[in-house]
Design a protein around this motif. Structure first.
Motif, short mmCIF file in Angstrom:
data_model
loop_
_atom_site.label_atom_id
_atom_site.label_comp_id
_atom_site.label_asym_id
_atom_site.label_seq_id
_atom_site.Cartn_x
_atom_site.Cartn_y
_atom_site.Cartn_z
N CYS A 16 113.65 -9.95 -23.11
CA CYS A 16 113.61 -10.59 -24.28
C CYS A 16 114.23 -12.07 -23.91
CB CYS A 16 114.63 -10.10 -25.14
SG CYS A 16 114.93 -10.77 -26.75
N THR A 17 115.29 -12.24 -23.16
CA THR A 17 115.59 -13.48 -22.73
C THR A 17 114.41 -14.34 -22.12
OG1 THR A 17 117.99 -12.81 -22.61
CG2 THR A 17 117.40 -14.88 -21.23
N LYS A 18 113.78 -13.73 -21.03
CA LYS A 18 112.70 -14.15 -20.45
C LYS A 18 111.68 -14.68 -21.28
CE LYS A 18 111.22 -15.46 -16.31
NZ LYS A 18 111.66 -16.61 -15.45
N ARG A 19 111.39 -13.78 -22.45
CA ARG A 19 110.01 -13.89 -22.94
C ARG A 19 110.30 -15.17 -24.19
NH1 ARG A 19 109.94 -12.97 -28.17
NH2 ARG A 19 111.48 -11.32 -28.36
N MET A 20 111.60 -15.14 -24.55
CA MET A 20 112.12 -16.31 -25.40
C MET A 20 112.13 -17.77 -24.74
SD MET A 20 114.81 -14.69 -28.30
CE MET A 20 115.97 -14.56 -27.16
N GLN A 21 112.75 -17.62 -23.46
CA GLN A 21 112.70 -18.97 -22.65
C GLN A 21 111.03 -19.25 -22.44
OE1 GLN A 21 114.66 -17.48 -19.21
NE2 GLN A 21 116.79 -18.08 -19.88
N ALA A 22 110.05 -18.58 -22.23
CA ALA A 22 108.80 -18.94 -21.94
C ALA A 22 108.27 -19.35 -23.58
CB ALA A 22 108.31 -17.66 -21.58
N GLY A 23 109.02 -19.25 -24.41
CA GLY A 23 108.48 -19.59 -25.88
C GLY A 23 107.29 -18.55 -26.30
N LEU A 63 105.47 -13.07 -17.53
CA LEU A 63 106.52 -13.71 -17.57
C LEU A 63 107.05 -14.72 -16.29
CD1 LEU A 63 108.84 -10.89 -19.32
CD2 LEU A 63 108.13 -13.23 -20.16
N GLU A 69 114.20 -9.29 -11.41
CA GLU A 69 114.56 -10.22 -12.67
C GLU A 69 114.71 -9.30 -14.05
OE1 GLU A 69 113.97 -14.91 -13.91
OE2 GLU A 69 112.39 -13.96 -12.92
#
Length: 81
Positions: A16-23, A63, A69
């Protein structure tokens, strides 16, 4: 020669964090990884924790994540569970 695991134990929070960082929205990432949005939501919530190698590799690629990761942390030999 190392054998590919039959499943990978993933960390939903890391996904979830990685997805949100990727916008990216859930639907966007799911489409890019070739999985359903429902499956991705279950992974992010922790309802599902294991992925088959093909799906895991596709999610990692979508991602741009490294090999570890998105994996669930495992306690070391001296750490308690």
């Amino acid at each position: 020669m190392a054998q590919t695991p039959t499943t990978f134990e993933v960390d939903g929070t890391a996904i979830c964090t990685k997805r949100m960082q990727a916008g990216m929205e859930v639907q966007q990432l799911a489409a890019a990884a070739g999985i359903t949005a429902s499956y991705l939501r279950k992974l992010e919530r922790g309802d599902r924790t294991r992925m088959r190698p093909g799906n895991y590799q596709a999610l990692r690629a979508a991602l741009e994540a490294n090999e570890t990761e998105l994996l669930a942390p495992h306690p070391g030999p001296h750490e308690r569970k």
